[in-house]
Design a protein around this motif. Structure first.
Motif, short mmCIF file in Angstrom:
data_model
loop_
_atom_site.label_atom_id
_atom_site.label_comp_id
_atom_site.label_asym_id
_atom_site.label_seq_id
_atom_site.Cartn_x
_atom_site.Cartn_y
_atom_site.Cartn_z
N ASN A 1 27.78 44.67 1.96
CA ASN A 1 28.52 43.73 1.12
C ASN A 1 28.20 42.29 1.47
O ASN A 1 28.10 41.43 0.60
CB ASN A 1 30.02 43.95 1.27
CG ASN A 1 30.53 45.00 0.31
OD1 ASN A 1 29.77 45.53 -0.50
ND2 ASN A 1 31.80 45.30 0.39
N ALA A 2 28.03 42.02 2.76
CA ALA A 2 27.73 40.65 3.18
C ALA A 2 26.37 40.22 2.65
O ALA A 2 26.20 39.08 2.21
CB ALA A 2 27.76 40.55 4.71
N GLU B 1 24.92 41.51 -0.07
CA GLU B 1 25.07 41.36 -1.52
C GLU B 1 25.74 40.02 -1.86
O GLU B 1 25.36 39.34 -2.81
CB GLU B 1 25.89 42.52 -2.10
CG GLU B 1 25.14 43.84 -2.08
CD GLU B 1 25.88 44.96 -2.80
OE1 GLU B 1 25.29 46.01 -3.00
OE2 GLU B 1 27.07 44.78 -3.17
N LEU B 2 26.72 39.67 -1.04
CA LEU B 2 27.41 38.39 -1.25
C LEU B 2 26.42 37.23 -1.19
O LEU B 2 26.40 36.37 -2.08
CB LEU B 2 28.50 38.21 -0.19
CG LEU B 2 29.13 36.83 -0.13
CD1 LEU B 2 30.09 36.65 -1.30
CD2 LEU B 2 29.85 36.59 1.18
N MET B 3 25.60 37.22 -0.14
CA MET B 3 24.64 36.13 0.02
C MET B 3 23.66 36.11 -1.16
O MET B 3 23.28 35.03 -1.62
CB MET B 3 23.86 36.29 1.34
CG MET B 3 24.72 36.14 2.57
SD MET B 3 25.55 34.55 2.69
CE MET B 3 24.25 33.55 3.38
N HIS B 4 23.29 37.30 -1.62
CA HIS B 4 22.37 37.38 -2.76
C HIS B 4 23.01 36.76 -4.01
O HIS B 4 22.40 35.93 -4.69
CB HIS B 4 22.01 38.84 -3.01
CG HIS B 4 21.10 39.06 -4.16
ND1 HIS B 4 19.75 38.81 -4.09
CD2 HIS B 4 21.34 39.48 -5.43
CE1 HIS B 4 19.20 39.07 -5.26
NE2 HIS B 4 20.13 39.49 -6.08
N VAL B 5 24.26 37.16 -4.29
CA VAL B 5 24.95 36.64 -5.48
C VAL B 5 25.11 35.12 -5.37
O VAL B 5 25.01 34.40 -6.36
CB VAL B 5 26.34 37.30 -5.66
CG1 VAL B 5 27.11 36.63 -6.77
CG2 VAL B 5 26.18 38.78 -5.96
N LEU B 6 25.32 34.64 -4.15
CA LEU B 6 25.50 33.20 -3.97
C LEU B 6 24.18 32.44 -4.12
O LEU B 6 24.17 31.21 -4.10
CB LEU B 6 26.10 32.90 -2.59
CG LEU B 6 27.56 33.33 -2.40
CD1 LEU B 6 27.99 33.13 -0.95
CD2 LEU B 6 28.47 32.54 -3.32
N GLY B 7 23.09 33.19 -4.25
CA GLY B 7 21.80 32.53 -4.44
C GLY B 7 21.17 32.09 -3.13
O GLY B 7 20.33 31.19 -3.11
N ALA B 8 21.56 32.71 -2.01
CA ALA B 8 21.00 32.33 -0.72
C ALA B 8 19.63 32.96 -0.54
O ALA B 8 19.42 34.11 -0.92
CB ALA B 8 21.92 32.76 0.42
N VAL C 1 24.20 35.22 8.30
CA VAL C 1 24.81 36.56 8.25
C VAL C 1 24.15 37.54 9.22
O VAL C 1 24.81 38.10 10.09
CB VAL C 1 24.76 37.11 6.81
CG1 VAL C 1 25.23 38.56 6.79
CG2 VAL C 1 25.65 36.27 5.91
#
Lengths: 263, 242
Positions: free
Chosen positions: B141-142, B144-151, B160
């Motif tokens: 999830n962490a 995926e979160l970074m991916h969605v945030l465009g990192a 992370v």
């Protein structure tokens, strides 16, 4: 205008060398600024659909657009807010620093985006700015993750069963707050849920999905007035809509007579 | 602090008792007070040797740490590179240092270069293996979160993957740090450069067992101190786990 269009989207996964269809030819439209719910049994691909919109996964066939552009562009422009089933906070960061994480990645606020301090107030966590996630209850952690999803003022907000792990009362309160926040921000929201009442209470449109393979059964328009109030839960109109969703979910099973007891 | 002190006192008492009871000749094992006397008499010699060994161990450990983290980061990101490079890394790790010592000395000379090389060869592996485990244990999830945030890859790694891997990295670092002193001494035995290892070797050949054991105990205390320091830093950096 940030509407979301899902156009004949299919998603296959390779499991043990076999291709399994998680989503089979789904087409949906989410109007700009609307609140929609996706509901269905496990295996219907509702979470997968949300991940396709967020560009975490890519569709096997079909096309998704967010405000007319592909999801990966929207993602790179930091237009997508995503709230996961578990809060997914970084445990070494304080509440404030978790909420500020997207700002660090985007290199600062987007437009006149809200400040983390404002969001902490908005989600009712004043006084917990410096707390670590482990010190918070599940409900509070999820509030932090909602604040984090809002800090870049996203054009679309994707919610993957955000309150699934919470008790009924907390969940109802969180839903009320979520609706209030959504109305203040005007984003296009998609909520994945497996609770019929929650879907009807929150959404303008409830999209009912069936499993194996994941496909759209029907869409039910919710014509309850906004802002929604808890009192609506007890109205005949609400029950009527709940029954409509239930009928779509269970189909013919509802009509079947209970089997006579053996004995 | 009481525990270690009691332990040391008991150990010294046992040492003294054993040497006396079995009438061990001092050229095999001197009594503790002989080591103490030698320590006081040759403190500057020991201190001088300790400086070299510590410097070499620290420098080697630093190089090993950076190398291990970089390699681990590459290995968890690319399966192809892993298949190509990991066997070489394991081979290097398996090669007996004694056998490749002449090559190391030829390349790096008799000074700090060879010492660093030996410390790196011995200690980078546990750090790398643990770091790889840590980097691949990041919560999905962490990521995926970074991916969605465009990192991008780098921000995801720094913000992370690395923090999530810290407990693993420290487990490897602890094991590597304690062996770093020994590896630095090993390098001295191979190259003859000054340090605690060479001091121990010289003391042994001149039958100066008091000095020998003073140096051995100093190296043990150093290894313990490094272990303790690593644990202290780890506690500070991974306080979020409790």
């Amino acid at each position: 205008m940030t509407d979301i269009t899902i156009d004949h989207v299919t998603k296959n996964f390779a499991i043990d060398g076999r291709s399994v269809t998680a989503i089979d030819d789904i087409s949906l439209k989410f109007p700009s600024g609307s609140f929609s719910a996706l509901i269905g049994p496990s295996g219907c691909g509702k979470s997968t659909l949300l991940r396709l919109v967020a560009d975490i996964l890519a569709p096997s066939a079909g096309k998704i657009t967010i405000g007319g552009t592909p999801p990966d562009e929207a993602r790179r422009r930091h237009e997508i807010g995503f709230v996961f089933q578990d809060a997914s906070l970084l445990p070494w960061r304080s509440v404030m620093d978790n909420i500020a994480l997207p700002l660090e990645i985007a290199g600062g606020p987007i437009g006149d985006g809200p400040r983390p301090e404002t969001l902490i107030r908005l989600v009712g966590l004043s006084g917990f700015e410096n707390a670590k996630p482990a010190q918070l209850s599940g409900g509070m952690q999820q509030r932090v993750s909602i604040a984090r999803a809002l800090v870049l003022r996203p054009k679309i907000l994707l919610l993957d069963e955000p309150f699934g792990a919470l008790d009924e009362i907390t969940r109802q309160r969180m839903n009320m707050e979520l609706l209030r926040i959504w109305q203040e921000t005007g984003t296009t929201a998609i909520l994945v849920t497996h609770t019929i009442g929650e879907a009807v209470f929150m959404a303008d449109q409830v999209h009912v999905l069936a499993a194996h393979p994941g496909r759209l059964v029907t869409t039910i328009d919710v014509d309850l007035p906004r802002p929604r109030a808890l009192a609506m839960l007890q109205t005949p109109a609400f029950n009527h809509l709940e029954n409509a969703v239930r009928a779509a979910l269970f189909g013919d099973e509802l009509k079947a007579e209970p089997e006579p007891a053996h004995g | 602090m009481v525990g270690p002190v009691v332990f040391v006192v008991v150990l010294l008492a046992l040492w003294k008792l054993a040497v006396t009871a079995f009438a061990v000749p001092p050229y095999i094992m001197p009594p503790p007070e002989a080591a103490w006397t030698a320590f006081l008499k040759e403190a500057d010699k020991i201190g001088y040797a300790l400086f070299f060994t510590l410097r070499n161990a620290a420098a080697g450990l630093l190089v090993a740490f950076v190398l291990a983290i970089v390699l681990a980061a590459i290995f968890v990101s690319s399966r192809k590179v892993t298949h190509a490079v990991l066997p070489i890394v394991i081979g290097l790790r398996t090669a007996p240092v004694l056998a490749i010592a002449p090559i190391l000395i030829m390349i790096f000379g008799r000074g700090i270069g060879t010492a660093i090389a030996v410390v790196v060869i011995v200690s980078f592996f546990p750090i790398m293996v643990n770091a790889m485990k840590g980097f691949s244990s990041t919560r999905k999830n962490a990521l995926e979160l970074m991916h969605v945030l465009g990192a991008g890859w780098f921000k995801t790694f720094i913000k992370v993957r690395l923090p999530f891997a810290l407990p693993f990295i420290f487990a490897g670092l602890r094991s590597a740090a304690t062996s770093a002193i020994l590896s630095a001494m090993l390098a001295e035995w191979l190259s003859g450069a000054p340090g605690l290892g060479t001091l121990i070797l010289d003391a042994s050949s001149y039958r100066k067992t008091g000095l020998l054991w003073a140096a051995v105990i100093v190296s043990m205390i150093m290894a313990y101190t490094i272990y303790w320091l690593t644990t202290a830093v780890e506690k500070r950096l991974t306080a979020w786990r409790n």
